[in-house]
Design an enzyme around this catalytic site. Structure first.
Site, short mmCIF file in Angstrom:
data_model
loop_
_atom_site.label_atom_id
_atom_site.label_comp_id
_atom_site.label_asym_id
_atom_site.label_seq_id
_atom_site.Cartn_x
_atom_site.Cartn_y
_atom_site.Cartn_z
N ASP A 136 54.95 -28.62 34.57
CA ASP A 136 55.73 -29.15 35.69
C ASP A 136 57.22 -29.03 35.37
OD1 ASP A 136 53.49 -29.83 37.12
OD2 ASP A 136 53.55 -31.96 36.61
N TYR B 31 37.69 -48.98 15.55
CA TYR B 31 36.63 -50.00 15.57
C TYR B 31 36.34 -50.55 14.17
CZ TYR B 31 35.65 -49.25 20.48
OH TYR B 31 35.76 -49.20 21.85
N GLU C 151 49.80 -27.07 30.81
CA GLU C 151 50.01 -28.50 30.58
C GLU C 151 48.89 -29.35 31.17
OE1 GLU C 151 52.19 -32.07 32.80
OE2 GLU C 151 53.02 -30.08 33.09
#
Length: 391
Positions: free
Chosen positions: A278, A127, A225
């Site tokens: 996974d 910003y 994960e």
């Protein structure tokens, strides 16, 4: 000024292993000043030309894997090979020239941050850059890319100092739960086993993480994960059945989460670090980042690499889930798989797993284990850990 240049230009000296230093604010300021002075010196010469910026090459061709001595930890490092960024190339595009301007703007803002003895998050810098220099950017997406690419990579590669040394700290992202007490200086200890499924939020302040006092009676550290799986395991108090510490970065690991994991590996060197991800190439890449670091941050990888073992999911776990729960690999997964196969970091047993993924063209998610019941995940972990079934 000549003495300043001579003393601080040593970070451009020839080294086989290139790395980013952790520096004090005044040392980073000195390096920025050297770069600016060299730039001005060239511009004031009789035949001015903007020279190439000497950035460490962050391509895979310049990466190596360091095998630790007297340790099981290996990590990616970058050797001494420079790539160049120049404004004077005939084929330099407007976007390329703009990126060089962004590089100087980011260094200017980092210099101001260090003078004020402040630290800002990447979001705060986002910003600040957007508001101070709106004419430089056409969209917020462009600002975010500038912060990601230039702060994390180009400025670090040019100055050879860590991103944290630039005054930029990570936002809170990672979480910890389980059998560990964490105590900040002059604060009460936090029992992470009592934090519920939300866990203990990992600070982005690396100095604070380094100063934490830690105590544990755990026997394992489990890197999870997925945030949802972390929440389920914490909610089920898996650490009471398997004396363990749970840690997650909610996906791709940020610096602070990797730093704390490395900190715990030093504090508790006898605890195995086991990863639950996974079964697909993208998730293996996440595991590899914890284990070896990444090429993009190769100058800092050695500070965060840990001897992480692959607990699951793996190919021999596919018999535990129904065939219809397997998902086809996406083009991005196959691209990551080819990149991993071509790299030198993977061990043979990891390559075999990756080859099976590519041959089958399918992957599997941890949630598929719920086919056996919602309480099966804890049983799965317990059996794998007791049998030391990890690689």
């Amino acid at each position: 000024m000549d003495d300043l240049s001579k003393s601080d230009m040593k970070f451009f000296s020839d080294q086989q292993h290139c790395f980013a230093d952790i520096l004090l604010p005044h040392e980073v300021q000195a390096r920025i000043q050297v770069v600016v002075l060299n730039f001005l010196k060239i511009l004031s010469s009789p035949d001015p030309a903007i020279s190439d910026l000497p950035l460490i090459n962050r391509k895979s061709s310049n990466s190596r894997v360091s095998e630790g001595i007297l340790t099981d930890v290996s990590w990616i490092f970058l050797s001494h090979s420079f790539c160049s960024r120049s404004l004077m190339k005939a084929n330099a595009t407007k976007a390329f020239i703009r990126d060089i301007c962004f590089l100087w703007k980011v260094m200017e803002m980092c210099f101001e941050i260090l003078i004020q003895d402040k630290r800002v998050t990447q979001r705060e810098l986002f910003y600040k850059l957007l508001c101070d220099s709106p004419h430089y950017f056409s969209s917020q997406l462009q600002v975010n890319r500038t912060i990601q690419e230039l702060c994390a990579k180009d400025v670090v590669a040019l100055l050879r100092c860590s991103r944290y040394s630039l005054g930029i700290m990570a936002s809170r992202k990672g979480l910890v739960a389980g059998r560990i007490l964490l105590q900040e200086p002059n604060q009460e200890a936090v029992d992470c086993s009592a934090c519920g499924s939300s866990g203990y939020a990992i600070s982005g302040d690396l100095n604070l993480l380094e100063s934490l006092s830690t105590k544990t009676d755990a026997r394992y550290i489990v890197v999870v994960e997925k945030h949802a799986i972390f929440q389920r395991l914490a909610e089920d108090n898996v650490f009471n059945q398997i004396p363990s510490i749970l840690l997650t970065a909610k996906g791709y690991p940020d610096i602070a989460t990797r730093f704390l994991l490395h900190r715990m590996s030093r504090a508790f060197p006898d605890l195995p670090i086991l990863a639950l991800v996974d079964w697909n190439p993208a998730r293996l890449a996440i595991l590899s980042t914890y284990k070896f670091g990444s090429i993009g941050m190769g100058l800092e990888a050695y500070r965060y690499a840990c001897n992480v073992k692959w607990l699951g999911l793996r190919g021999d776990d596919l018999q535990l889930i129904p065939q219809q729960s397997l998902a086809p690999l996406k083009p991005r997964d196959l691209q990551i798989a080819r990149s991993l196969i071509s790299s030198t970091i993977l061990r043979d047993n990891y390559r075999q797993e990756l080859a099976v993924m590519m041959q089958s063209g399918q992957g599997a998610e941890i949630e598929a284990l719920y086919f056996n019941g919602y309480d099966y995940l804890v049983k799965y972990l317990a059996k794998k850990i007791v049998q030391a079934n990890y690689i």
